[in-house]
Scaffold this motif. Structure first.
Motif, PDB file in Angstrom:
ATOM      1  N   ILE A  20      37.322  36.509  50.319  1.00  0.00           N
ATOM      2  CA  ILE A  20      36.322  37.572  50.179  1.00  0.00           C
ATOM      3  C   ILE A  20      35.370  37.405  51.349  1.00  0.00           C
ATOM      4  N   VAL A  25      38.714  32.159  48.519  1.00  0.00           N
ATOM      5  CA  VAL A  25      38.343  31.902  47.123  1.00  0.00           C
ATOM      6  C   VAL A  25      39.549  31.391  46.330  1.00  0.00           C
ATOM      7  N   SER A  47      34.603  30.254  39.946  1.00  0.00           N
ATOM      8  CA  SER A  47      35.851  29.647  40.420  1.00  0.00           C
ATOM      9  C   SER A  47      36.858  30.695  40.887  1.00  0.00           C
ATOM     10  N   GLY A  48      36.651  31.946  40.522  1.00  0.00           N
ATOM     11  CA  GLY A  48      37.540  32.987  41.040  1.00  0.00           C
ATOM     12  C   GLY A  48      38.397  33.676  39.994  1.00  0.00           C
ATOM     13  N   THR A  50      37.570  36.186  37.827  1.00  0.00           N
ATOM     14  CA  THR A  50      37.428  37.641  37.911  1.00  0.00           C
ATOM     15  C   THR A  50      38.055  38.158  39.204  1.00  0.00           C
ATOM     16  N   GLN A  94      34.829  42.819  32.257  1.00  0.00           N
ATOM     17  CA  GLN A  94      33.714  42.070  31.687  1.00  0.00           C
ATOM     18  C   GLN A  94      32.473  42.957  31.628  1.00  0.00           C
TER      19      GLN A  94
HETATM   20  N1  LIG Z   1      32.060  41.126  46.365  1.00  0.00           N
HETATM   21  C1  LIG Z   1      31.838  39.821  46.622  1.00  0.00           C
HETATM   22  N2  LIG Z   1      31.199  39.456  47.751  1.00  0.00           N
HETATM   23  C2  LIG Z   1      30.974  38.155  48.014  1.00  0.00           C
HETATM   24  N3  LIG Z   1      31.349  37.162  47.218  1.00  0.00           N
HETATM   25  C3  LIG Z   1      31.997  37.464  46.078  1.00  0.00           C
HETATM   26  C4  LIG Z   1      32.271  38.812  45.726  1.00  0.00           C
HETATM   27  N4  LIG Z   1      32.909  38.825  44.536  1.00  0.00           N
HETATM   28  C5  LIG Z   1      33.026  37.513  44.184  1.00  0.00           C
HETATM   29  N5  LIG Z   1      32.474  36.721  45.100  1.00  0.00           N
HETATM   30  C6  LIG Z   1      32.414  35.252  45.052  1.00  0.00           C
HETATM   31  O1  LIG Z   1      33.684  34.754  44.750  1.00  0.00           O
HETATM   32  C7  LIG Z   1      33.580  33.625  43.897  1.00  0.00           C
HETATM   33  C8  LIG Z   1      34.402  33.848  42.635  1.00  0.00           C
HETATM   34  O2  LIG Z   1      33.756  34.798  41.825  1.00  0.00           O
HETATM   35  P1  LIG Z   1      34.353  35.294  40.437  1.00  0.00           P
HETATM   36  O3  LIG Z   1      33.526  36.389  39.975  1.00  0.00           O
HETATM   37  O4  LIG Z   1      35.787  35.582  40.627  1.00  0.00           O
HETATM   38  O5  LIG Z   1      34.154  34.018  39.534  1.00  0.00           O
HETATM   39  P2  LIG Z   1      34.490  33.795  37.995  1.00  0.00           P
HETATM   40  O6  LIG Z   1      35.435  32.681  37.934  1.00  0.00           O
HETATM   41  O7  LIG Z   1      34.895  35.064  37.377  1.00  0.00           O
HETATM   42  O8  LIG Z   1      33.072  33.325  37.447  1.00  0.00           O
HETATM   43  P3  LIG Z   1      32.340  33.589  36.034  1.00  0.00           P
HETATM   44  O9  LIG Z   1      32.908  32.589  35.085  1.00  0.00           O
HETATM   45  O10 LIG Z   1      30.937  33.269  36.331  1.00  0.00           O
HETATM   46  O11 LIG Z   1      32.592  34.985  35.635  1.00  0.00           O
HETATM   47  C9  LIG Z   1      32.099  33.430  43.619  1.00  0.00           C
HETATM   48  O12 LIG Z   1      31.591  32.464  44.512  1.00  0.00           O
HETATM   49  C10 LIG Z   1      31.509  34.782  43.929  1.00  0.00           C
HETATM   50  O13 LIG Z   1      30.173  34.684  44.332  1.00  0.00           O
END
Ligand SMILES: Nc1ncnc2c1ncn2[C@@H]1O[C@H](COP(=O)(O)OP(=O)(O)OP(=O)(O)O)[C@@H](O)[C@H]1O
Ligand SMILES: [Mg+2]
Lengths: 255, 426
Positions: A20, A25, A47-48, A50, A94
């Motif tokens: 990203i 990621v 952790s990535g 979503t 979500q």
């Molecule tokens: N559009 C974006 N621009 C910059 N960074 C992003 C973007 N979307 C996600 N990230 C980054 O990618 C990483 C993974 O995010 P993600 O939302 O996938 O985490 P997650 O595992 O779903 O977390 P949570 O349990 O908090 O929902 C994070 O560091 C987030 O800040």
């Protein structure tokens, strides 16, 4: 292997690397889900999880630098968002966005691919208690629980072959977890013998939803990779006692 | 029926008429505060003799009205000459169709028949004849206009089709309309100003004065359908008494040369309420300047104004809303949203709130001009909707305001136009 149709997995993610805005990621994800299987995806905040979902859905902003995703043998990454949905990928977001002027009923109808039989609509509306929301603009002013029930109602209308659930129980009270969990079980397991079982991938932090849905396999996403695999409830217990770091260090996963 | 010139008026009444005329004469060249100036001298008022309405269109209107109002017009009455000069038979038929609950006649006849009430309460009482050159034009050279009175307590369910009372092929329409709802009455007046296809240029100056009595409820719906070279300058004043409600629905979906309107609702009564809904689609080179003003005067008065604008081509659209609180206990809200679809189109959203010595007044607004959010498009796509259809669905939803009391035929007409708009968005 003569009949490839039977042996092709429903979803096959192979060595998926994803960035990203230039930051990597996901760093080599391998995951196979067969029809009828329910998988659980665990992992710390950020952790990535979503990100992986959004990549499967086809939302823009993610750059796949390596690896592949095949759905029913097709290259999923080459398809548009709507093509993936029509091919059988469904998602409960979500935090779904509000769409002014478009009602929940309309979205359920398009998700069903056109007309939704009155009986089916009523049954879904009854099961998820969304009847009072059908004529409201989708997600506009919906409470946390209402938004989750609305997402589930749309998935029940769509009947996807692979359903992705991003934290279906977050922000939902105990009564609503039962409703949402029941609907997930209903969607994935079917309530008639003739219904083909569907596959699911559920993101959860707490595992509360697993009281209502039997999951087959759990995975822990850590450091850009699926670090562990095992019984989902055992994994959650482990994470609760030892934290994510402790969990991925354990002997079982390091094999 | 005698004209107002032939009946005996009191000195006071004559003085009032003279006062109106004088005020209008003084304002004959006064440009309007808003909108491009129109050279009114270019449009000479059409004489009674030249006013040839198309028989086919009158027949069509009669048929439609007959359908909606539940009466069927008699074959023998369908002659062109019958309708050209005198609309009295239409008024009579409509009054009959509404079982005497609704009184309809030309404003000229109403003035002659009820000079005392008309001059004291309604004739140029909600709109100032000296407001600008367009009010002056109508005050000095009125060509036609209807007077509708709904009797006390009458709840009229069928919509009253006001388009029937105004000819459509005039080159310059200087119309003065008055609607009176007596205490506790309810009515739904609909007007779809359709211009005959052979009329391309013209000026419409329309004065509307509406009086909503205590506990009464008036819904006024206008679906404008002007020719591309038409200039439209309506002037509307509404007075709302205790516990009364006025709902104004306005729909403009066709190109127009220019339209400028800014109806003023005065919530004079306690707990009175004014509602403005408008759906505007700016097309071609249209210059559209629309808005409304609500004055909150009576204790507990309320107002909501909702506007949805989509503009494209080279159109320019101003969407205004003014709320003026003059009483401590009142609430009002403006909600004004726009989508600009073309790089050559311009939109303004101009909310304007004032509390004039009303410390307790609650006035608020939301104004936004923004494209359709991509996130929303992707959301619908994730349910299997192709991109263009998702954009079209959202555009249609944006324009699809809940319009109360709309007959099915009009609803369909609006839906079709909105669907066409949404196609355009793709
Ligand atoms: N559009 C974006 N621009 C910059 N960074 C992003 C973007 N979307 C996600 N990230 C980054 O990618 C990483 C993974 O995010 P993600 O939302 O996938 O985490 P997650 O595992 O779903 O977390 P949570 O349990 O908090 O929902 C994070 O560091 C987030 O800040
Ligand atoms: Mg997440």
């Amino acid at each position: 292997m003569h009949d490839t149709d039977i042996t092709v997995p429903l979803l096959a993610i192979t060595d998926l690397h994803l960035s990203i805005a230039g930051r990597e990621v996901l760093r080599g994800i391998d995951l196979t889900i067969d029809a009828g299987e329910t998988h659980v995806l665990l992992g710390p905040n950020g952790s990535g999880k979503t990100t992986l979902f959004n990549t499967l859905v086809g939302l823009p902003g993610y750059e796949v630098t390596q690896g592949s995703v095949a759905f029913k043998g097709e290259n999923l990454l080459a398809l548009t968002i709507d093509e993936r949905a029509r091919l059988g990928v469904g998602v409960a977001f979500q935090r779904p966005p509000a769409v002014r002027g478009v009602r929940l009923r309309q979205v359920m109808e398009v998700a069903a691919g056109g007309a939704l039989e009155a009986g089916t609509l009523d049954a879904i509306a009854g099961e998820l208690a969304v009847a009072p929301m059908l004529e409201r603009d989708v997600n506009l002013g919906f409470s946390g629980g209402e938004a989750k029930r609305s997402e589930m109602a749309q998935l029940l209308a769509q009947q996807p072959e692979l359903a992705l659930f991003d934290e279906p129980e977050s922000g939902v009270d105990l009564d609503n977890i039962a409703v949402v969990g029941g609907a997930i079980a209903h969607l994935l397991k079917g309530d008639r013998a003739s219904e083909r079982p569907r596959a699911g991938l559920i993101i959860t932090h707490t595992g509360h939803i697993l009281q209502y849905v039997n999951a087959d396999v759990g995975h822990v996403l850590f450091d850009g990779r699926l670090a562990c695999e095992g019984n989902p409830l055992d994994l959650i217990d482990d994470i609760v006692s030892h934290g994510y770091e402790g969990c991925v260090e354990c002997a079982a996963c390091r094999q | 029926m005698p004209t107002v010139d032939e009946i005996l008026l009191t000195d006071e009444q004559r003085a009032r008429l003279a006062e109106i005329e004088e005020a209008a004469q003084a304002a004959a060249d006064k440009p309007a505060a808003l909108g491009p100036d129109v050279d009114v001298a270019r449009f000479r008022t059409v004489s009674e003799r030249d006013r040839v309405a198309s028989l086919a269109s009158i027949e069509r209107q009669i048929r439609e009205t007959a359908l909606m109002s539940g009466f069927v017009s008699d074959e023998s009455e369908r002659s062109a000459s019958y309708f050209q000069l005198d609309r009295t038979p239409i008024y009579e038929r409509v009054s009959e169709a509404f079982g005497g609950q609704v009184e309809v006649m030309s404003t000229a006849d109403a003035l002659a028949r009820y000079p005392d009430e008309m001059l004291a309460k309604w004739w140029w009482r909600a709109v100032d004849p000296a407001k600008d050159k367009y009010t002056a034009l109508v005050a000095l050279h009125q060509t036609e206009g209807y007077f509708i009175r709904v009797k006390a307590g009458a709840k009229v369910e069928k919509p009253i089709q006001a388009c029937l009372f105004v000819s459509e092929s005039d080159v310059s329409q200087n119309v003065h309309n008055i609607i009176v709802l007596e205490e506790g009455a309810e009515a739904n007046v609909i007007t779809g100003c359709n211009i005959a296809t052979d009329v391309h240029q013209g000026l419409h100056a329309g004065i509307s004065e509406f009086y909503v009595g205590a506990g009464a409820s008036l819904t006024f719906t206008m679906v404008h359908n002007w020719a591309e070279e038409f200039s439209v300058r309506p002037r509307t004043g509404v007075i709302i008494e205790d516990d009364a409600t006025y709902i104004n629905n306005y729909v403009l979906l066709k190109p127009v040369k220019s339209i400028q309107a800014f109806p003023v609702a005065r919530c004079e009564g306690a707990r009175s309420r004014a509602v403005f809904n408008s759906i505007v689609y700016g097309l071609a080179d249209s210059h559209i300047d629309l808005g409304s003003e609500t004055q909150l005067i009576g204790e507990g008065s309320r107002s909501e104004a909702v506007a949805r604008v989509v503009s494209t081509d080279r159109s320019a659209v101003y969407s205004r809303g003014r709320l003026i609180a003059r009483t401590d206990e009142c609430t009002a809200h403006l909600d004004c949203r726009g989508i600009v679809q073309s790089a050559e189109s311009t939109q303004w959203a101009i909310p304007d709130l004032a509390s004039e010595g009303a410390p307790g007044a609650e006035l608020s607004h939301e104004a936004a001009i923004s494209p359709i959010a991509e996130e929303e498009v992707y959301y619908l796509m994730s349910r299997g909707v192709p991109h263009d259809e998702a954009v079209s669905m959202i555009t249609r939803g944006f324009l699809d305001l809940e319009i109360p009391g709309l007959p099915l035929a009009l609803r369909r007409q609006i839906d079709a136009a909105i669907a066409a708009t949404a196609e355009h968005a793709m």
